[in-house]
Design an enzyme around this catalytic site. Structure first.
Site, PDB file in Angstrom:
ATOM      1  N   PHE A  22     -10.771  -0.547   2.396  1.00  0.00           N
ATOM      2  CA  PHE A  22     -10.828  -1.765   1.563  1.00  0.00           C
ATOM      3  C   PHE A  22     -12.088  -1.812   0.701  1.00  0.00           C
ATOM      4  O   PHE A  22     -12.229  -2.723  -0.113  1.00  0.00           O
ATOM      5  CB  PHE A  22     -10.853  -3.002   2.487  1.00  0.00           C
ATOM      6  CG  PHE A  22     -12.158  -3.142   3.224  1.00  0.00           C
ATOM      7  CD1 PHE A  22     -12.427  -2.374   4.341  1.00  0.00           C
ATOM      8  CD2 PHE A  22     -13.144  -3.996   2.758  1.00  0.00           C
ATOM      9  CE1 PHE A  22     -13.653  -2.455   5.001  1.00  0.00           C
ATOM     10  CE2 PHE A  22     -14.371  -4.089   3.404  1.00  0.00           C
ATOM     11  CZ  PHE A  22     -14.613  -3.312   4.535  1.00  0.00           C
TER      12      PHE A  22
ATOM     13  N   ASP B 128      -8.951   6.542   8.994  1.00  0.00           N
ATOM     14  CA  ASP B 128      -9.886   5.507   8.540  1.00  0.00           C
ATOM     15  C   ASP B 128      -9.945   4.389   9.577  1.00  0.00           C
ATOM     16  O   ASP B 128     -10.709   3.438   9.421  1.00  0.00           O
ATOM     17  CB  ASP B 128      -9.431   4.947   7.184  1.00  0.00           C
ATOM     18  CG  ASP B 128     -10.439   3.964   6.600  1.00  0.00           C
ATOM     19  OD1 ASP B 128     -11.641   4.300   6.598  1.00  0.00           O
ATOM     20  OD2 ASP B 128     -10.041   2.863   6.167  1.00  0.00           O
TER      21      ASP B 128
ATOM     22  N   ILE C 154       0.835  -1.209   0.000  1.00  0.00           N
ATOM     23  CA  ILE C 154       0.000   0.000   0.000  1.00  0.00           C
ATOM     24  C   ILE C 154       0.870   1.260   0.000  1.00  0.00           C
ATOM     25  O   ILE C 154       0.623   2.203  -0.751  1.00  0.00           O
ATOM     26  CB  ILE C 154      -0.968  -0.008   1.212  1.00  0.00           C
ATOM     27  CG1 ILE C 154      -1.934  -1.194   1.094  1.00  0.00           C
ATOM     28  CG2 ILE C 154      -1.748   1.310   1.299  1.00  0.00           C
ATOM     29  CD1 ILE C 154      -2.780  -1.452   2.330  1.00  0.00           C
TER      30      ILE C 154
ATOM     31  N   HIS D 198     -13.273   2.708   8.717  1.00  0.00           N
ATOM     32  CA  HIS D 198     -12.469   1.581   8.206  1.00  0.00           C
ATOM     33  C   HIS D 198     -13.013   1.098   6.855  1.00  0.00           C
ATOM     34  O   HIS D 198     -13.395  -0.058   6.693  1.00  0.00           O
ATOM     35  CB  HIS D 198     -12.456   0.432   9.223  1.00  0.00           C
ATOM     36  CG  HIS D 198     -11.240  -0.444   9.084  1.00  0.00           C
ATOM     37  ND1 HIS D 198     -10.534  -0.921  10.163  1.00  0.00           N
ATOM     38  CD2 HIS D 198     -10.593  -0.914   7.993  1.00  0.00           C
ATOM     39  CE1 HIS D 198      -9.517  -1.655   9.740  1.00  0.00           C
ATOM     40  NE2 HIS D 198      -9.534  -1.662   8.413  1.00  0.00           N
ATOM     41  N   GLN D 199     -13.032   2.022   5.902  1.00  0.00           N
ATOM     42  CA  GLN D 199     -13.602   1.683   4.598  1.00  0.00           C
ATOM     43  C   GLN D 199     -12.567   1.701   3.477  1.00  0.00           C
ATOM     44  O   GLN D 199     -12.918   1.648   2.303  1.00  0.00           O
ATOM     45  CB  GLN D 199     -14.773   2.618   4.262  1.00  0.00           C
ATOM     46  CG  GLN D 199     -14.358   4.077   4.031  1.00  0.00           C
ATOM     47  CD  GLN D 199     -15.526   4.936   3.586  1.00  0.00           C
ATOM     48  OE1 GLN D 199     -16.396   5.260   4.368  1.00  0.00           O
ATOM     49  NE2 GLN D 199     -15.557   5.310   2.313  1.00  0.00           N
TER      50      GLN D 199
ATOM     51  N   THR E 161      -4.535   5.196   7.647  1.00  0.00           N
ATOM     52  CA  THR E 161      -5.461   4.216   7.060  1.00  0.00           C
ATOM     53  C   THR E 161      -4.991   2.806   7.393  1.00  0.00           C
ATOM     54  O   THR E 161      -5.427   1.848   6.765  1.00  0.00           O
ATOM     55  CB  THR E 161      -5.534   4.361   5.516  1.00  0.00           C
ATOM     56  OG1 THR E 161      -4.208   4.247   4.991  1.00  0.00           O
ATOM     57  CG2 THR E 161      -6.145   5.678   5.096  1.00  0.00           C
ATOM     58  N   SER E 162      -4.081   2.679   8.387  1.00  0.00           N
ATOM     59  CA  SER E 162      -3.517   1.349   8.668  1.00  0.00           C
ATOM     60  C   SER E 162      -4.205   0.659   9.838  1.00  0.00           C
ATOM     61  O   SER E 162      -5.053  -0.211   9.637  1.00  0.00           O
ATOM     62  CB  SER E 162      -2.015   1.437   8.898  1.00  0.00           C
ATOM     63  OG  SER E 162      -1.368   1.485   7.649  1.00  0.00           O
ATOM     64  N   ARG E 163      -3.831   1.020  11.047  1.00  0.00           N
ATOM     65  CA  ARG E 163      -4.494   0.464  12.225  1.00  0.00           C
ATOM     66  C   ARG E 163      -4.517   1.547  13.293  1.00  0.00           C
ATOM     67  O   ARG E 163      -3.521   2.261  13.499  1.00  0.00           O
ATOM     68  CB  ARG E 163      -3.754  -0.771  12.765  1.00  0.00           C
ATOM     69  CG  ARG E 163      -3.963  -2.053  11.983  1.00  0.00           C
ATOM     70  CD  ARG E 163      -5.419  -2.558  12.057  1.00  0.00           C
ATOM     71  NE  ARG E 163      -5.617  -3.785  11.277  1.00  0.00           N
ATOM     72  CZ  ARG E 163      -6.023  -3.840  10.019  1.00  0.00           C
ATOM     73  NH1 ARG E 163      -6.278  -2.724   9.357  1.00  0.00           N
ATOM     74  NH2 ARG E 163      -6.193  -5.000   9.414  1.00  0.00           N
TER      75      ARG E 163
ATOM     76  N   GLU F  14     -11.918   1.202  17.746  1.00  0.00           N
ATOM     77  CA  GLU F  14     -12.988   1.162  16.734  1.00  0.00           C
ATOM     78  C   GLU F  14     -13.896  -0.057  16.895  1.00  0.00           C
ATOM     79  O   GLU F  14     -15.051  -0.046  16.456  1.00  0.00           O
ATOM     80  CB  GLU F  14     -12.404   1.184  15.318  1.00  0.00           C
ATOM     81  CG  GLU F  14     -11.644  -0.079  14.915  1.00  0.00           C
ATOM     82  CD  GLU F  14     -11.062   0.003  13.517  1.00  0.00           C
ATOM     83  OE1 GLU F  14     -10.369   0.993  13.216  1.00  0.00           O
ATOM     84  OE2 GLU F  14     -11.286  -0.925  12.723  1.00  0.00           O
TER      85      GLU F  14
HETATM   86  P1  NAI Z   1       2.816  -4.863   3.678  1.00  0.00           P
HETATM   87  O1  NAI Z   1       3.117  -6.037   4.558  1.00  0.00           O
HETATM   88  O2  NAI Z   1       2.913  -5.031   2.200  1.00  0.00           O
HETATM   89  O3  NAI Z   1       3.777  -3.638   4.084  1.00  0.00           O
HETATM   90  C1  NAI Z   1       3.974  -3.231   5.396  1.00  0.00           C
HETATM   91  C2  NAI Z   1       5.320  -2.501   5.436  1.00  0.00           C
HETATM   92  O4  NAI Z   1       5.466  -1.928   6.732  1.00  0.00           O
HETATM   93  C3  NAI Z   1       6.526  -3.440   5.214  1.00  0.00           C
HETATM   94  O5  NAI Z   1       7.347  -2.928   4.173  1.00  0.00           O
HETATM   95  C4  NAI Z   1       7.237  -3.421   6.559  1.00  0.00           C
HETATM   96  O6  NAI Z   1       8.654  -3.546   6.456  1.00  0.00           O
HETATM   97  C5  NAI Z   1       6.854  -2.023   7.068  1.00  0.00           C
HETATM   98  N1  NAI Z   1       7.062  -1.825   8.486  1.00  0.00           N
HETATM   99  C6  NAI Z   1       6.971  -2.730   9.509  1.00  0.00           C
HETATM  100  N2  NAI Z   1       7.310  -2.136  10.668  1.00  0.00           N
HETATM  101  C7  NAI Z   1       7.636  -0.851  10.380  1.00  0.00           C
HETATM  102  C8  NAI Z   1       8.083   0.257  11.159  1.00  0.00           C
HETATM  103  N3  NAI Z   1       8.255   0.162  12.474  1.00  0.00           N
HETATM  104  N4  NAI Z   1       8.296   1.431  10.512  1.00  0.00           N
HETATM  105  C9  NAI Z   1       8.120   1.553   9.189  1.00  0.00           C
HETATM  106  N5  NAI Z   1       7.708   0.535   8.404  1.00  0.00           N
HETATM  107  C10 NAI Z   1       7.473  -0.644   8.991  1.00  0.00           C
HETATM  108  O7  NAI Z   1       1.384  -4.367   4.100  1.00  0.00           O
HETATM  109  P2  NAI Z   1       0.321  -3.537   3.221  1.00  0.00           P
HETATM  110  O8  NAI Z   1      -0.487  -4.472   2.398  1.00  0.00           O
HETATM  111  O9  NAI Z   1       1.014  -2.411   2.552  1.00  0.00           O
HETATM  112  O10 NAI Z   1      -0.650  -2.982   4.370  1.00  0.00           O
HETATM  113  C11 NAI Z   1      -0.199  -2.047   5.336  1.00  0.00           C
HETATM  114  C12 NAI Z   1      -1.246  -1.964   6.440  1.00  0.00           C
HETATM  115  O11 NAI Z   1      -2.433  -1.370   5.937  1.00  0.00           O
HETATM  116  C13 NAI Z   1      -1.723  -3.330   6.972  1.00  0.00           C
HETATM  117  O12 NAI Z   1      -0.848  -3.813   7.965  1.00  0.00           O
HETATM  118  C14 NAI Z   1      -3.076  -3.018   7.534  1.00  0.00           C
HETATM  119  O13 NAI Z   1      -2.941  -2.695   8.899  1.00  0.00           O
HETATM  120  C15 NAI Z   1      -3.505  -1.765   6.771  1.00  0.00           C
HETATM  121  N6  NAI Z   1      -4.698  -2.022   5.944  1.00  0.00           N
HETATM  122  C16 NAI Z   1      -5.784  -1.200   6.117  1.00  0.00           C
HETATM  123  C17 NAI Z   1      -6.932  -1.390   5.361  1.00  0.00           C
HETATM  124  C18 NAI Z   1      -8.122  -0.496   5.486  1.00  0.00           C
HETATM  125  O14 NAI Z   1      -9.221  -0.889   5.061  1.00  0.00           O
HETATM  126  N7  NAI Z   1      -7.998   0.703   6.022  1.00  0.00           N
HETATM  127  C19 NAI Z   1      -7.019  -2.514   4.412  1.00  0.00           C
HETATM  128  C20 NAI Z   1      -5.791  -3.264   4.258  1.00  0.00           C
HETATM  129  C21 NAI Z   1      -4.683  -3.023   5.028  1.00  0.00           C
END
Ligand code: NAI
Length: 330
Positions: free
Chosen positions: A299, A259, A155, A296-297, A233-235, A264
């Protein structure tokens, strides 16, 4: 496979039913979130399919195991709500959907950012009241601003490309840098401290873990530029909400778009319009004109829902066939 789908809403059901035409699983949809008080519903189901705000702690997992569940087929990427050690001990496999549409989430982050900086949420309401005045709606260009992205996985990289497209200077922070990617878009990896100090906009794209809980705390917020914008938009747990409210009250932050929110669970995905918000911190956040919250939308696009359904049902098929679980976690 007999699968109990929890926290299921109309849009999930539609996407899962459509994809299931190819798989032929027996799907049963439940509205409640899966947790210790609802685990009994899964009795007799070989697989459960939870969503992000389901709580699969050791107690819930033990109940599931007693009921015959052998697979948790999570229909999400983040798995912070599952006690993986307990699942392993109980012999319950856990699979997830590692990627479904990084574009959906990254584009939502920019939808929030643009709304916030151009104040379209306020303009929309004014025009509906026949108020065509512009006072208080002055925004700023994204072009030429510094965009800092923490987390540059799937992302984060899409967000970086979008930011570069707007003409932002893009700074990146990640313990596992992808320098070839950064070079390809003219972005730069820097230390998190540098990113916080130099960015006009900070957007979070990293997973929540015990190490990243409250990564954005009072010190990190103080290290951000006065007037900077924070997008999450992560957690929710990545940000200390109390510290965030303090930074908004003092006027240090220019704006915040969320988000996701620390507490939540039990609020997002529910219609509380008749009962109101019981959570004082969330209620306070909704009072700031420069705070934008969505439930949390990130996705929630047709493409992402179709991919989530497909991968979730494929995970269950592979498990039932005794094949190695490509998307196993833990
Ligand atoms: P991903 O696994 O592809 O990338 C996560 C990145 O974060 C990795 O490159 C990792 O090295 C890095 N990371 C880990 N610890 C870190 C730190 N302390 N500082 C900086 N970077 C760090 O995950 P992706 O698919 O990009 O998703 C990211 C997050 O987005 C998910 O973990 C999830 O929490 C959130 N998400 C939110 C959604 C929503 O509907 N709002 C839907 C899908 C994901």
């Amino acid at each position: 496979m007999k699968i109990a789908v929890f926290d299921s809403h109309h849009y999930d059901q539609q996407a899962l039913k459509l994809a299931n035409a190819r798989f032929g699983h027996q799907l049963q949809f439940f509205e409640p979130r899966l947790n210790a008080s609802t685990a009994l519903l899964a009795q007799g189901f070989e697989a459960v399919c939870p969503f992000v705000n389901c709580r699969l702690d050791a107690t819930t997992l033990a109940q599931l195991q007693q009921g015959g569940t052998r697979l948790v087929a999570l229909r999400a990427a983040g798995f912070n709500g599952i006690d993986l050690a307990a699942a392993k001990q109980l012999g319950i496999a856990v699979a997830r959907v590692p990627a479904y549409s990084p574009h959906a989430v990254a584009e939502h982050a920019f939808a929030l950012l643009l709304t916030l900086v151009r104040k379209t949420h306020r303009a929309y309401n004014r025009v509906r009241e026949a108020d065509f005045s512009l006072d208080g709606l002055v925004g700023f260009d994204l072009h030429g601003k510094t965009l800092g992205l923490i987390g540059t996985g799937k992302i984060g990289q899409v967000a970086a490309r979008i930011g570069a497209g707007f003409g932002c200077r893009v700074l990146l922070a990640d313990p596992q840098p992808d320098t070839a990617f950064a070079t390809s878009i003219g972005a730069h990896y820097v230390a998190r401290e540098t990113l916080l100090a130099e960015s006009d906009i900070v957007s979070l794209h990293l997973p929540l873990s015990p190490q990243t809980q409250h990564l954005i705390d009072a010190a990190a917020l103080a290290a951000m530029k006065p007037g900077a914008i924070l997008i999450n938009t992560s957690r929710g747990g990545l940000v200390d909400t109390g510290a965030l409210i303090a930074a908004l009250k003092s006027g240090h932050l220019g704006g915040v778009a969320l988000d996701v929110y620390e507490l939540e669970e039990g609020v997002f995905f529910q219609d509380l319009s008749a009962s109101g918000i019981a959570d004082d911190q969330l209620a306070r956040l909704t009072t700031f004109p420069n705070v934008l919250i969505t439930s949390h939308q990130g996705f929630l696009t047709r493409e992402a829902l179709a991919n989530i359904a497909e991968t979730t049902l494929e995970n269950a098929r592979a498990f039932a066939a005794g094949e190695p679980l490509r998307n196993a976690v833990g």
